[in-house]
Design an enzyme around this catalytic site. Structure first.
Site, PDB file in Angstrom:
ATOM      1  N   SER A  81       0.787  -1.238   0.000  1.00 47.49           N
ATOM      2  CA  SER A  81       0.000   0.000   0.000  1.00 47.49           C
ATOM      3  C   SER A  81       0.813   1.281   0.000  1.00 47.49           C
ATOM      4  O   SER A  81       0.236   2.356  -0.193  1.00 47.49           O
ATOM      5  CB  SER A  81      -0.962   0.009   1.196  1.00 47.49           C
ATOM      6  OG  SER A  81      -2.131  -0.724   0.885  1.00 47.49           O
TER       7      SER A  81
ATOM      8  N   LYS B  78       0.501   3.854  -2.775  1.00 50.60           N
ATOM      9  CA  LYS B  78      -0.454   4.966  -2.788  1.00 50.60           C
ATOM     10  C   LYS B  78       0.226   6.318  -2.600  1.00 50.60           C
ATOM     11  O   LYS B  78      -0.359   7.355  -2.935  1.00 50.60           O
ATOM     12  CB  LYS B  78      -1.521   4.739  -1.727  1.00 50.60           C
ATOM     13  CG  LYS B  78      -2.414   3.523  -2.013  1.00 50.60           C
ATOM     14  CD  LYS B  78      -3.488   3.363  -0.948  1.00 50.60           C
ATOM     15  CE  LYS B  78      -4.460   2.243  -1.319  1.00 50.60           C
ATOM     16  NZ  LYS B  78      -3.922   0.901  -1.093  1.00 50.60           N
TER      17      LYS B  78
ATOM     18  N   SER C  19      -6.532   4.149   3.061  1.00 51.03           N
ATOM     19  CA  SER C  19      -5.890   3.191   2.150  1.00 51.03           C
ATOM     20  C   SER C  19      -6.918   2.526   1.238  1.00 51.03           C
ATOM     21  O   SER C  19      -6.908   1.311   1.034  1.00 51.03           O
ATOM     22  CB  SER C  19      -5.116   2.125   2.941  1.00 51.03           C
ATOM     23  OG  SER C  19      -4.256   1.390   2.098  1.00 51.03           O
TER      24      SER C  19
END
Length: 361
Positions: A66, A69, A125
């Protein structure tokens, strides 16, 4: 400020690179006298000069998960207006890995601004926000991925290849801690991204599954023969009015959680929501053109003892447990909020609690 920036980057890269590994990344208690770390790879980089102050396997490729991102946010901010409107497509919502979740229960057709989506991306997220932002900026996810890889090349990354904007599993999506430090250095020089990163909370506009507020229709008593109402003074009305317990849904809670919290805060009672058909609980608008607020309705059983301990200092709420005779009197003689009045009419007619909810499956 420079020290803080170096610290933020070093902590972020070392800890987050381990997020995709089956071990926890943390510095040993005696670091830096013993400069090994538990994570397989880590780096401390001076964000201004690019000097590497500490490194371990800094060019070894790993799955970024993640922290992808961060790059997604940077590319979006550099190539769009924060006030642009994004409509979530079917692909943006549902073309994600099984089990990867849907933060804030975003639905196809929901609309948010780029700013809203960035907060959803970085604070929650959200994979759906990543997909929607990619489609908006790049025309498609593939188009956006090309922009991501062009950005990494511009920053001097040599061991990175990105295949999606969210960080979900893909065998070709790889980076190194050195490359992520370069990306993070650029990201944390961006004022917009810094502002989003430092904010502790953010209220999203209402969406299909995320209303502004919640209204609570609850039945009380062993015989299920009483309805929970509140009576309070409304200055705009210049008089008292009977309503259901209600309130705003807070950030990071769904409306069922909001209903449970509001019920306790206003009445001291415990609410046990019941499952109902979507048509009965979906958010509807209250007074369009005046407040434009949307409210979901949560149904359930209330129990416990009435208490004002959790009420706000400015609130003066009287809690009423009304049986059918009292409900008749209230409807005849008192000021009643319109939705509450309709529901009370159902309460008078239903032989079984919430009987009217069976009309739609």
């Amino acid at each position: 400020m420079k020290r803080l920036r170096r610290l933020l980057i070093s902590l972020m890269i070392t800890a987050l690179m381990a997020a995709g590994m089956p071990m926890t990344a943390f510095a040993k208690p005696d670091w830096p006298s013993d400069t090994g770390i538990e994570s397989e790879a880590g780096i401390v980089m001076d964000a201004d000069s690019g000097a590497v102050l500490f490194g371990q396997n800094i060019h070894v490729q790993k799955a970024p998960a993640s922290i992808t991102k961060i790059l997604t946010a940077l590319v979006v901010i550099e190539n769009s207006s924060l006030d642009d409107t994004i409509t979530f497509s079917h692909d943006a919502v549902y073309n994600v890995e099984d089990g990867s979740g849907n933060k804030n229960s975003i639905e196809e057709g929901d609309t948010l601004s780029v700013r809203d989506c960035l907060y959803l991306l970085l604070m929650r997220s959200s994979n759906q926000a990543a997909n929607a932002l990619a489609e908006h900026v790049g025309g498609s996810r593939d188009g956006f991925v090309k922009m991501m890889n062009e950005k990494t090349a511009e920053l001097g990354c040599e061991n990175s290849h990105f295949a999606n904007p969210s960080g979900l599993n893909d065998d070709t999506q790889l980076t190194s801690v050195y490359d992520m430090a370069l990306i993070a250095s650029a990201a944390y020089k961006n004022d917009t991204l810094l502002t989003i990163s430092k904010d502790k909370s953010y209220r999203l506009p209402a969406t299909k599954n995320n209303p502004d507020g919640v209204i609570i229709y609850s039945i009380y008593g062993e015989k299920h023969d009483k309805v929970v109402l509140i009576r309070q003074y409304r200055y705009t009305l210049g008089d008292y009015i009977y309503e259901f317990p209600a309130g705003l849904v807070e950030p990071d809670e769904n409306y069922h959680e909001g209903a449970i919290r509001e019920m306790y805060e206003e009445t001291g009672l415990k609410l046990d929501p019941i499952p109902v058909a979507e048509a009965y609980q979906k958010p509807y608008f209250t007074t369009v053109g005046m407040t434009d607020e949307s409210c979901a309705t949560v149904y359930g059983y209330a129990s416990g003892e009435i208490s004002s301990k959790a009420q706000e200092d400015t609130e003066e709420i009287e809690v009423i447990l009304a049986d059918r005779e009292e409900v008749k009197r209230i409807l005849k003689e008192e000021n009643v909020a319109i939705m509450t009045a309709y529901m009370l009419m159902h309460f008078l007619e239903d032989k079984e609690p919430f009987g009217f909810l069976n009309k739609i499956r």
